[in-house]
Design a protein around this motif. Structure first.
Motif, short mmCIF file in Angstrom:
data_model
loop_
_atom_site.label_atom_id
_atom_site.label_comp_id
_atom_site.label_asym_id
_atom_site.label_seq_id
_atom_site.Cartn_x
_atom_site.Cartn_y
_atom_site.Cartn_z
N ASN A 12 0.82 -1.21 0.00
CA ASN A 12 0.00 0.00 0.00
C ASN A 12 0.86 1.26 0.00
OD1 ASN A 12 -2.63 -1.04 -0.16
ND2 ASN A 12 -2.60 -1.56 2.01
N HIS A 16 1.65 4.73 -3.18
CA HIS A 16 1.60 6.19 -3.03
C HIS A 16 2.60 6.91 -3.93
CE1 HIS A 16 -0.72 5.25 0.58
NE2 HIS A 16 -1.15 6.48 0.50
N ILE A 26 7.80 10.79 -1.24
CA ILE A 26 6.77 10.87 -0.21
C ILE A 26 7.44 11.11 1.14
CG2 ILE A 26 5.16 9.37 -1.46
CD1 ILE A 26 5.85 7.20 0.66
#
Length: 81
Positions: A12, A16, A26
């Motif tokens: 997951n 991103h 990120i």
């Protein structure tokens, strides 16, 4: 072998990253969900991201993120009848 929650958290987090550019990383903030924080540390330890709190994808990380995003697309698409 099955996906456990730790691997799901890593996958997951890889989702991103924007694969259209290498100029955008990120940042996982210190007050983020603890599962996300530890997923970032594990991805860094595996050499997939440049910093333990995010950063940029490494070459290997980019490949992993491409595969993660492709797998998600395949699983979301309806199967032909």
């Amino acid at each position: 072998m099955r996906y456990n929650q730790a691997l799901m958290d890593e996958l997951n987090l890889l989702l991103h990253f924007d694969l259209d550019t290498t100029q955008q990383g990120i940042k996982v903030h210190h007050d983020a969900d603890p599962a996300v924080i530890t997923a970032a540390v594990r991805l860094h330890d595996k050499g997939l991201i440049t910093l333990s709190d995010g950063g940029y994808l490494t070459e290997l990380g980019r490949e992993a993120s491409e595969h993660a995003q492709a797998m998600l697309r395949l699983l979301r698409e309806p199967t032909p009848a």
